[in-house]
Design a protein around this motif. Structure first.
Motif, PDB file in Angstrom:
ATOM      1  N   GLU A   1       0.835  -1.207   0.000  1.00 48.54           N
ATOM      2  CA  GLU A   1       0.000   0.000   0.000  1.00 48.54           C
ATOM      3  C   GLU A   1       0.869   1.256   0.000  1.00 48.54           C
ATOM      4  OE1 GLU A   1      -2.468   1.453  -1.119  1.00 48.54           O
ATOM      5  OE2 GLU A   1      -3.929   0.229  -0.010  1.00 48.54           O
ATOM      6  N   SER A   2       0.319   2.337  -0.556  1.00 43.77           N
ATOM      7  CA  SER A   2       1.039   3.612  -0.625  1.00 43.77           C
ATOM      8  C   SER A   2       0.117   4.734  -0.166  1.00 43.77           C
ATOM      9  CB  SER A   2       1.519   3.895  -2.056  1.00 43.77           C
ATOM     10  OG  SER A   2       0.411   4.124  -2.914  1.00 43.77           O
ATOM     11  N   GLU A   3       0.712   5.824   0.241  1.00 39.87           N
ATOM     12  CA  GLU A   3      -0.070   6.982   0.667  1.00 39.87           C
ATOM     13  C   GLU A   3      -0.890   7.543  -0.485  1.00 39.87           C
ATOM     14  OE1 GLU A   3      -0.543   8.210   3.605  1.00 39.87           O
ATOM     15  OE2 GLU A   3       0.767   6.751   4.601  1.00 39.87           O
ATOM     16  N   ALA A   4      -0.301   7.534  -1.693  1.00 40.52           N
ATOM     17  CA  ALA A   4      -1.021   8.046  -2.861  1.00 40.52           C
ATOM     18  C   ALA A   4      -2.273   7.218  -3.132  1.00 40.52           C
ATOM     19  CB  ALA A   4      -0.101   8.041  -4.080  1.00 40.52           C
ATOM     20  N   ALA A   5      -2.160   5.890  -2.985  1.00 43.81           N
ATOM     21  CA  ALA A   5      -3.313   5.019  -3.224  1.00 43.81           C
ATOM     22  C   ALA A   5      -4.394   5.232  -2.173  1.00 43.81           C
ATOM     23  CB  ALA A   5      -2.860   3.562  -3.233  1.00 43.81           C
ATOM     24  N   LEU A   6      -3.996   5.462  -0.938  1.00 45.16           N
ATOM     25  CA  LEU A   6      -4.978   5.708   0.120  1.00 45.16           C
ATOM     26  C   LEU A   6      -5.711   7.018  -0.106  1.00 45.16           C
ATOM     27  CD1 LEU A   6      -2.929   4.537   3.248  1.00 45.16           C
ATOM     28  CD2 LEU A   6      -4.781   3.318   2.093  1.00 45.16           C
ATOM     29  N   ARG A   7      -4.964   8.038  -0.571  1.00 43.85           N
ATOM     30  CA  ARG A   7      -5.620   9.320  -0.867  1.00 43.85           C
ATOM     31  C   ARG A   7      -6.574   9.154  -2.051  1.00 43.85           C
ATOM     32  NH1 ARG A   7      -0.355  11.385   0.154  1.00 43.85           N
ATOM     33  NH2 ARG A   7       0.067  11.406  -2.097  1.00 43.85           N
TER      34      ARG A   7
ATOM     35  N   THR B   1      -1.467   5.034  -8.394  1.00 41.88           N
ATOM     36  CA  THR B   1      -1.340   4.621  -6.990  1.00 41.88           C
ATOM     37  C   THR B   1       0.094   4.727  -6.470  1.00 41.88           C
ATOM     38  OG1 THR B   1      -0.942   2.305  -7.607  1.00 41.88           O
ATOM     39  CG2 THR B   1      -3.242   2.994  -7.281  1.00 41.88           C
ATOM     40  N   TRP B   2       1.053   4.657  -7.360  1.00 42.39           N
ATOM     41  CA  TRP B   2       2.471   4.708  -7.000  1.00 42.39           C
ATOM     42  C   TRP B   2       2.828   3.662  -5.929  1.00 42.39           C
ATOM     43  CZ3 TRP B   2       5.133   7.304 -10.420  1.00 42.39           C
ATOM     44  CH2 TRP B   2       4.524   8.355 -11.103  1.00 42.39           C
ATOM     45  N   ARG B   3       2.248   2.497  -6.088  1.00 37.46           N
ATOM     46  CA  ARG B   3       2.528   1.417  -5.141  1.00 37.46           C
ATOM     47  C   ARG B   3       3.781   0.651  -5.547  1.00 37.46           C
ATOM     48  NH1 ARG B   3      -3.747  -0.500  -5.220  1.00 37.46           N
ATOM     49  NH2 ARG B   3      -4.423   0.423  -3.242  1.00 37.46           N
ATOM     50  N   PRO B   4       4.569   0.183  -4.587  1.00 30.60           N
ATOM     51  CA  PRO B   4       5.671  -0.731  -4.901  1.00 30.60           C
ATOM     52  C   PRO B   4       5.092  -2.105  -5.277  1.00 30.60           C
ATOM     53  CG  PRO B   4       5.999   0.351  -2.774  1.00 30.60           C
ATOM     54  CD  PRO B   4       4.580   0.602  -3.168  1.00 30.60           C
ATOM     55  N   HIS B   5       5.449  -2.588  -6.476  1.00 34.52           N
ATOM     56  CA  HIS B   5       4.928  -3.868  -6.954  1.00 34.52           C
ATOM     57  C   HIS B   5       5.951  -4.981  -6.761  1.00 34.52           C
ATOM     58  CE1 HIS B   5       2.482  -0.906  -9.211  1.00 34.52           C
ATOM     59  NE2 HIS B   5       1.519  -1.783  -8.981  1.00 34.52           N
ATOM     60  N   LEU B   6       5.454  -6.135  -6.407  1.00 35.65           N
ATOM     61  CA  LEU B   6       6.334  -7.288  -6.251  1.00 35.65           C
ATOM     62  C   LEU B   6       7.023  -7.623  -7.567  1.00 35.65           C
ATOM     63  CD1 LEU B   6       7.207  -9.493  -4.197  1.00 35.65           C
ATOM     64  CD2 LEU B   6       5.393 -10.919  -5.134  1.00 35.65           C
ATOM     65  N   ALA B   7       6.329  -7.376  -8.675  1.00 31.91           N
ATOM     66  CA  ALA B   7       6.887  -7.710  -9.983  1.00 31.91           C
ATOM     67  C   ALA B   7       8.158  -6.950 -10.283  1.00 31.91           C
ATOM     68  CB  ALA B   7       5.852  -7.428 -11.073  1.00 31.91           C
ATOM     69  N   TYR B   8       8.326  -5.766  -9.687  1.00 30.29           N
ATOM     70  CA  TYR B   8       9.503  -4.951  -9.959  1.00 30.29           C
ATOM     71  C   TYR B   8      10.543  -5.009  -8.848  1.00 30.29           C
ATOM     72  CZ  TYR B   8       6.915  -2.907 -13.840  1.00 30.29           C
ATOM     73  OH  TYR B   8       6.229  -2.728 -15.008  1.00 30.29           O
ATOM     74  N   ALA B   9      10.320  -5.887  -7.887  1.00 33.78           N
ATOM     75  CA  ALA B   9      11.271  -5.989  -6.775  1.00 33.78           C
ATOM     76  C   ALA B   9      12.369  -6.990  -7.059  1.00 33.78           C
ATOM     77  CB  ALA B   9      10.534  -6.395  -5.500  1.00 33.78           C
ATOM     78  N   ARG B  10      12.342  -7.608  -8.195  1.00 33.46           N
ATOM     79  CA  ARG B  10      13.311  -8.629  -8.544  1.00 33.46           C
ATOM     80  C   ARG B  10      14.642  -7.997  -8.913  1.00 33.46           C
ATOM     81  NH1 ARG B  10      12.379 -12.435 -13.687  1.00 33.46           N
ATOM     82  NH2 ARG B  10      14.040 -13.955 -13.363  1.00 33.46           N
ATOM     83  N   GLU B  11      15.723  -8.523  -8.361  1.00 31.04           N
ATOM     84  CA  GLU B  11      17.042  -7.987  -8.643  1.00 31.04           C
ATOM     85  C   GLU B  11      18.018  -9.113  -8.947  1.00 31.04           C
ATOM     86  OE1 GLU B  11      18.132  -7.639  -3.875  1.00 31.04           O
ATOM     87  OE2 GLU B  11      18.240  -5.884  -5.176  1.00 31.04           O
ATOM     88  N   ALA B  12      19.130  -8.754  -9.550  1.00 29.70           N
ATOM     89  CA  ALA B  12      20.127  -9.755  -9.927  1.00 29.70           C
ATOM     90  C   ALA B  12      20.648 -10.475  -8.689  1.00 29.70           C
ATOM     91  CB  ALA B  12      21.284  -9.073 -10.668  1.00 29.70           C
ATOM     92  N   ASN B  13      20.777 -11.788  -8.825  1.00 25.51           N
ATOM     93  CA  ASN B  13      21.306 -12.629  -7.743  1.00 25.51           C
ATOM     94  C   ASN B  13      20.503 -12.502  -6.460  1.00 25.51           C
ATOM     95  OD1 ASN B  13      23.526 -13.449  -9.413  1.00 25.51           O
ATOM     96  ND2 ASN B  13      24.508 -11.480  -8.951  1.00 25.51           N
TER      97      ASN B  13
ATOM     98  N   VAL C   1      13.552  -1.687  -5.748  1.00 23.41           N
ATOM     99  CA  VAL C   1      13.453  -2.830  -4.865  1.00 23.41           C
ATOM    100  C   VAL C   1      12.327  -2.584  -3.870  1.00 23.41           C
ATOM    101  CG1 VAL C   1      14.630  -4.223  -3.129  1.00 23.41           C
ATOM    102  CG2 VAL C   1      15.902  -3.328  -5.071  1.00 23.41           C
ATOM    103  N   LEU C   2      11.462  -3.575  -3.737  1.00 21.98           N
ATOM    104  CA  LEU C   2      10.319  -3.441  -2.860  1.00 21.98           C
ATOM    105  C   LEU C   2      10.763  -3.507  -1.398  1.00 21.98           C
ATOM    106  CD1 LEU C   2       7.192  -3.353  -2.817  1.00 21.98           C
ATOM    107  CD2 LEU C   2       7.233  -5.834  -2.664  1.00 21.98           C
ATOM    108  N   PRO C   3      10.539  -2.444  -0.637  1.00 24.30           N
ATOM    109  CA  PRO C   3      10.957  -2.470   0.765  1.00 24.30           C
ATOM    110  C   PRO C   3       9.975  -3.260   1.594  1.00 24.30           C
ATOM    111  CG  PRO C   3       9.874  -0.409   0.271  1.00 24.30           C
ATOM    112  CD  PRO C   3       9.951  -1.168  -1.034  1.00 24.30           C
ATOM    113  N   GLY C   4      10.421  -3.753   2.734  1.00 26.37           N
ATOM    114  CA  GLY C   4       9.525  -4.463   3.638  1.00 26.37           C
ATOM    115  C   GLY C   4       8.787  -3.469   4.515  1.00 26.37           C
TER     116      GLY C   4
END
Length: 453
Positions: free
Chosen positions: A276-282, A302-314, A449-452
């Motif tokens: 969830e993001s603040e922009a999406a809540l607004r 929504t500017w939400r962090p997506h799991l699909a884009y959290a993938r990184e090398a190694n 990277v998707l933060p926790g």
């Protein structure tokens, strides 16, 4: 002188007992008052006691000695009685060892083309098939989905290898009046999203409530159009001991669809798994209560962090991130989540429906919802309108090059360049090599990277 004595001296009088006379006295036939004590009904009492003991012994004998044991001693089979202790349906991180029963739910709509590949996956799942129950919902289908499903199930359950046999199989049929087509653009077009998500939520709930049994500890949702996935996926998700994890049921893995090199190699397929993001809540505060927010569309920034884009090398395949919304291609969830009231809303729940609404609802009930950004499964290639437009351009370029070679005399008139074969799904070429599928792939650049939480 007592009253009784005066009366007895009179002739021709009836023997009358005074109401003040104690009960222990009575008159004899000759009119004499005699003492009888308190044992007037002794014989009757003794007979009643012996009769009670006789009947008690008789019933105790014929009840098998369980006369006082209560309802639990009932013959369950004779009374058609089933008693379940739901405390024993707990889900463990090592379900195969502890005998955790898993309900595998698969919704189907016009899926005849996908069923052969889907059943190849079902055959190769390493979680003990004896602990797996298959449940299918066939809805709004105009192709041979049901007929082909029957054929493949019969083949599976009659396989010579007993390991292939699933513990139980159920098929449910119900139409929901789905008006959206099954093409990529139909299913992913913006206008179709709200109504489509709500109908899909209703379909999932019908399947879930019809198929979930007291003995199930986990529920695994899986779409039929998965191209590649590790055969150990159920165990891989289960071991994280999360209440919900995706993309195939309860530990979140994201779905990346392979694309031909001429389309850029790979691109994220599922944007429904997010934080969830603040922009999406607004944004939600400004929308009507019944409007459904969907990701990946300009109409909903929504500017939400997506799991699909959290993938990184190694990246570490065991890394977990918390999520608020989940995609439905592959979800593993503990059965207790659904028993506690979480479901796939067929209405706008906090401006979300279906699987994303399920994620939000699960979080509202204080269940853990997580994803695995580096554990990857593959979706079949579905060309969008933009893909088809680019394909047409490539075809025209190929034809122009061929004509140029022929006109210059450098080409062979019989030499052809089969452009249509280029965009073949690379994953489909690897169907026989699924056992070698790795859980990591380092070919995709990372947007962020998707933060926790």
């Amino acid at each position: 002188m007592r009253l009784d004595d005066r009366l007895k001296k009179s002739d021709n009088r009836l023997s009358i007992r005074s109401p003040f006379e104690p009960q222990r006295y009575r008159y004899s036939k000759c009119g004499k008052l005699i003492y009888v004590g308190q044992n007037r009904h002794r014989k009757q009492v003794i007979l009643a006691i012996f009769a009670g003991l006789f009947f008690f012994a008789t019933f105790h004998f014929f009840s098998g000695g369980n006369f006082f044991s209560g309802p639990s001693s009932y013959d369950a089979e004779a009374f058609n009685l089933h008693v379940y202790d739901l405390a024993n349906s707990h889900a463990t991180r090592d379900g195969a060892t502890h005998g955790d029963r898993v309900l595998l739910c698969i919704p189907l709509r016009d899926a005849a083309n996908h069923l052969p590949l889907m059943f190849s996956h079902l055959r190769n799942l390493t979680y003990p098939h004896s602990l797996l129950d298959l449940s299918f919902l066939v809805s709004d289908s105009k192709d041979r989905t049901r007929e082909m499903l029957d054929e493949l199930l019969l083949e599976l359950q009659l396989d010579e290898d007993p390991y292939m046999h699933y513990n139980g199989v159920e098929i449910f049929e119900k139409d929901f009046g789905q008006m959206v087509g099954q093409g990529f653009s139909d299913r992913h077009g913006f206008a179709a999203q709200g109504p489509r998500r709500k109908l899909m939520g209703k379909a999932r709930n019908w399947l879930l409530t019809s198929a979930l049994k007291p003995e199930h500890s986990w529920v695994y949702w899986r779409d039929a159009d998965i191209e590649r996935a590790p055969f150990t996926i159920i165990e891989d998700l289960m071991k994280h001991d999360k209440d919900v994890i995706v993309p195939t049921l309860t530990s979140h893995i994201d779905v990346w669809r392979p694309l031909p090199e001429w389309l850029g190699g790979e691109q994220p397929y599922d944007l429904n798994s997010w934080q969830e993001s603040e922009a999406a809540l607004r944004l939600a505060d400004q929308l009507p209560e019944d409007e459904v927010i969907v990701e990946g569309y300009a109409e909903y920034a929504t500017w939400r962090p997506h799991l699909a884009y959290a993938r990184e090398a190694n990246g570490d395949t065991e890394q977990l991130v918390d999520l608020d919304g989940v995609g439905g291609v592959s979800i593993l969830a503990k059965a207790k989540v659904f028993r506690a009231g979480a479901h796939f809303p067929g209405f706008a729940f906090l401006n979300h429906a279906e699987t994303e609404g399920f994620g939000k609802m699960s979080r509202s009930l204080n269940f853990t919802v997580a994803g695995l950004p580096h554990y990857v499964i593959w979706h079949i290639f579905e060309p969008s309108e933009d893909d088809q437009k680019l394909l047409k351009e490539k075809q025209e370029e190929a034809k122009a090059k061929k004509k140029e070679k022929v006109d210059s005399g450098k080409g062979d008139s019989d030499a052809t360049e089969d452009v249509l074969s280029e965009p073949r799904n690379q994953a489909s070429q690897d169907r026989t090599q699924e056992a070698e599928v790795e859980k990591t792939d380092n070919t995709v650049d990372v947007s962020h990277v998707l933060p926790g939480h």
